[in-house]
Design an enzyme around this catalytic site. Structure first.
Site, PDB file in Angstrom:
ATOM      1  N   HIS A  62      -4.308  -2.022  -6.822  1.00 12.39           N
ATOM      2  CA  HIS A  62      -3.756  -0.675  -6.924  1.00 12.39           C
ATOM      3  C   HIS A  62      -4.874   0.269  -7.276  1.00 12.39           C
ATOM      4  O   HIS A  62      -5.880  -0.128  -7.859  1.00 12.39           O
ATOM      5  CB  HIS A  62      -2.785  -0.558  -8.097  1.00 12.39           C
ATOM      6  CG  HIS A  62      -1.584  -1.403  -7.976  1.00 12.39           C
ATOM      7  ND1 HIS A  62      -0.810  -1.438  -6.867  1.00 12.39           N
ATOM      8  CD2 HIS A  62      -0.998  -2.224  -8.874  1.00 12.39           C
ATOM      9  CE1 HIS A  62       0.196  -2.261  -7.072  1.00 12.39           C
ATOM     10  NE2 HIS A  62       0.102  -2.760  -8.281  1.00 12.39           N
ATOM     11  N   ASP A  70       0.817  -1.217   0.000  1.00 13.75           N
ATOM     12  CA  ASP A  70       0.000   0.000   0.000  1.00 13.75           C
ATOM     13  C   ASP A  70       0.848   1.264   0.000  1.00 13.75           C
ATOM     14  O   ASP A  70       0.472   2.290   0.556  1.00 13.75           O
ATOM     15  CB  ASP A  70      -0.970   0.033   1.209  1.00 13.75           C
ATOM     16  CG  ASP A  70      -1.762  -1.260   1.341  1.00 13.75           C
ATOM     17  OD1 ASP A  70      -2.360  -1.665   0.333  1.00 13.75           O
ATOM     18  OD2 ASP A  70      -1.765  -1.870   2.431  1.00 13.75           O
TER      19      ASP A  70
HETATM   20  P1  GDP Z   1      -0.339   0.264  -3.913  1.00 16.25           P
HETATM   21  O1  GDP Z   1      -0.998  -1.046  -3.659  1.00 16.25           O
HETATM   22  O2  GDP Z   1       1.037   0.333  -3.362  1.00 16.25           O
HETATM   23  O3  GDP Z   1      -0.452   0.717  -5.326  1.00 16.25           O
HETATM   24  O4  GDP Z   1      -1.144   1.318  -3.084  1.00 16.25           O
HETATM   25  P2  GDP Z   1      -2.663   1.657  -3.282  1.00 16.25           P
HETATM   26  O5  GDP Z   1      -2.885   2.161  -4.655  1.00 16.25           O
HETATM   27  O6  GDP Z   1      -3.532   0.577  -2.764  1.00 16.25           O
HETATM   28  O7  GDP Z   1      -2.820   2.793  -2.196  1.00 16.25           O
HETATM   29  C1  GDP Z   1      -2.349   3.972  -2.368  1.00 16.25           C
HETATM   30  C2  GDP Z   1      -3.498   4.965  -2.205  1.00 16.25           C
HETATM   31  O8  GDP Z   1      -2.915   6.206  -1.945  1.00 16.25           O
HETATM   32  C3  GDP Z   1      -4.330   5.142  -3.459  1.00 16.25           C
HETATM   33  O9  GDP Z   1      -5.641   5.479  -3.111  1.00 16.25           O
HETATM   34  C4  GDP Z   1      -3.659   6.302  -4.165  1.00 16.25           C
HETATM   35  O10 GDP Z   1      -4.518   7.027  -4.995  1.00 16.25           O
HETATM   36  C5  GDP Z   1      -3.198   7.118  -2.998  1.00 16.25           C
HETATM   37  N1  GDP Z   1      -1.957   7.859  -3.219  1.00 16.25           N
HETATM   38  C6  GDP Z   1      -0.870   7.496  -3.935  1.00 16.25           C
HETATM   39  N2  GDP Z   1       0.089   8.440  -3.822  1.00 16.25           N
HETATM   40  C7  GDP Z   1      -0.403   9.408  -3.015  1.00 16.25           C
HETATM   41  C8  GDP Z   1       0.124  10.644  -2.495  1.00 16.25           C
HETATM   42  O11 GDP Z   1       1.254  11.035  -2.743  1.00 16.25           O
HETATM   43  N3  GDP Z   1      -0.671  11.348  -1.648  1.00 16.25           N
HETATM   44  C9  GDP Z   1      -1.933  10.948  -1.314  1.00 16.25           C
HETATM   45  N4  GDP Z   1      -2.634  11.702  -0.486  1.00 16.25           N
HETATM   46  N5  GDP Z   1      -2.470   9.798  -1.786  1.00 16.25           N
HETATM   47  C10 GDP Z   1      -1.708   9.043  -2.616  1.00 16.25           C
END
Ligand code: GDP
Length: 445
Positions: free
Chosen positions: A57, A29
């Site tokens: 994701h 995440d």
């Molecule tokens: P992954 O599994 O590592 O891809 O992570 P996820 O996509 O499940 O979770 C990341 C969440 O954080 C998603 O809802 C993204 O849209 C959000 N996100 C990613 N980068 C950022 C950021 O720099 N700031 C904020 N506030 N949210 C982010």
């Protein structure tokens, strides 16, 4: 969809070498989806090589959320997408995802390796039966059947993608496998099950028909692309410490999540593949197990709320804590990161003080006797890890909203100091700082 329409305002010049593998440096995440999406613009091929649809994701564009659980995050750029043998596929989920993007005019140029294993209904039923049998000790599994699918793969009793697209072979395999699994569920776990060989065959033969056009030798395609110096991007699922061996066992997945896993999971000889570690500006963890920098106070709740740290499917609150350099040093040693991307820095805005764990000490029976030898990495014995206590360096926070900042020099001084400290301690250059969920909310270095 015309090329560029969805990402025409995504302008950047990022000096980064290919082939490149992207790995989450913590417990998952970390925001990998967004970073892969960002880097996919520069790639020709995007390869997913491990995990199943338990590794979702989210990519956000123009405030619309694009959920991805099996398709590589390069889908929005309409690149060549490859699902290598290390992935396990729930065909109903994949078909739904392909249709979701097709409906929005996205061309899905996908190849699936014949050796990919298929998640079957009996894997999910086994997952549910195990949880029911464990009762209060249940792990809260989502019953997706991923772990059981990998178990069958390793036992050589899996249904591969090549079987799914061949109705005759599929029928033969199911005739043996379904009654066997039924006996296991009913006999071992004492649970009732409605599994029917005929129904499973009917549904899965249909899935096979729909997916057959994507069949191709991903190992050979990727090798050819690499020999032509095409820009291949490998998208790692999960996070470093969910690695089935080197992670915080037993609270892990069934697969290798460290960079080296890419070679067998795609079918490649050892070679230089650059790696980029994704680091969330703080730490989160889902489920049980030791978490030395966990916050139990208001600050933990503030981070959780600001970062939206709740399970995508389960909605369970994620455990939140300070950034932990011991974890990151271990992740760097295991995956040899050449670059780092720091995500969700904006989530820390508004906190008066920030902390970074620089090392651990191991607590003994009485705190007074604590072994003061500093530990700079996660110990190899999980028993020791559960006794690690964090030692922090404190930083001043910043109050400004940084989500519109695009240049390092425009970040508040305190944020610059926080980032520079991380880079100096880890000795790996930070290339991307993500300051918001939106696609172009980045500071590129
Ligand atoms: P992954 O599994 O590592 O891809 O992570 P996820 O996509 O499940 O979770 C990341 C969440 O954080 C998603 O809802 C993204 O849209 C959000 N996100 C990613 N980068 C950022 C950021 O720099 N700031 C904020 N506030 N949210 C982010």
């Amino acid at each position: 969809m015309q090329d560029g329409s969805l990402f025409k305002n995504l302008k950047f010049k990022l000096k980064i070498n290919f082939p490149l593998i992207i790995i989450g440096a913590q417990w998952g995440d970390e925001g990998k989806g967004k970073v892969v999406d960002l880097l996919a613009k520069q790639a020709t091929h995007v390869v997913r090589y491990n995990g199943g649809n338990n590794a979702g994701h989210t990519v956000v564009f123009n405030s619309e959320k694009f959920p991805l659980s099996l398709l590589p995050s390069g889908v929005l750029h309409q690149k060549k997408l490859l699902l290598a043998q290390g992935v396990v596929i729930d065909p109903a989920v994949l078909i739904k995802e392909i249709e979701f993007f097709k409906k929005r005019g996205v061309v899905v140029d996908l190849v699936i390796d014949p050796r990919v294993n298929i998640v079957m209904p009996y894997h999910k039923a086994l997952d549910a039966a195990t949880e029911a049998w464990k009762g209060k000790k249940a792990t809260g599994s989502l019953h997706l059947g991923i772990g059981y699918c990998y178990e069958d793969k390793n036992n050589r009793s899996g249904v591969r993608f090549e079987d799914l697209v061949d109705p005759k072979v599929l029928k033969e395999k199911l005739k043996t496998l379904v009654p066997l699994k039924k006996r296991q569920i009913e006999g071992v776990f004492g649970q009732k099950t409605e599994l029917s060989t005929e129904e499973i065959y009917r549904d899965y033969a249909e899935y096979g028909k729909k997916l057959k056009k994507y069949l191709g030798d991903v190992s050979a395609i990727v090798q050819k692309a690499l020999s032509c110096h095409d820009k291949v991007l490998f998208e790692g699922a999960h996070g470093t410490f969910l690695d089935g061996i080197f992670g915080t066992y037993p609270y892990t997945t069934a697969v290798y999540t460290i960079a080296g896993g890419v070679f067998p999971y795609v079918g490649l000889p050892p070679q230089k593949i650059y790696s980029l570690g994704i680091v969330k500006a703080y730490t989160t963890r889902v489920g049980n197990g030791p978490f030395p920098t966990e916050l139990f106070d208001d600050i933990g709740w503030r981070i959780r709320a600001a970062g939206g740290e709740f399970g995508t499917v389960s909605k369970r609150p994620r455990r939140c804590g300070w950034l932990d350099l011991c974890m990151l040093r271990t992740a760097i040693r295991l995956s040899g990161f050449d670059y780092l991307a720091i995500t969700k820095l904006d989530v820390l805005s508004g906190l008066q003080k920030l902390k970074i764990c620089t090392h651990y000490v191991i607590a003994t029976a009485s705190d007074a006797e604590s072994n003061k030898t500093p530990l700079k990495e996660i110990p190899s014995l999980m028993n020791d890890f559960s006794r690690c206590r964090p030692v922090y360096k404190e930083f001043k926070g910043w109050s400004a909203d940084i989500s519109r900042v695009r240049r390092f020099a425009d970040l508040p001084k305190e944020a610059q100091i926080y980032l520079k400290f991380i880079e100096k301690e880890l000795k790996v250059p930070i290339k991307i700082v993500s300051v918001g969920a939106e696609r172009n909310a980045n500071v590129l270095l």
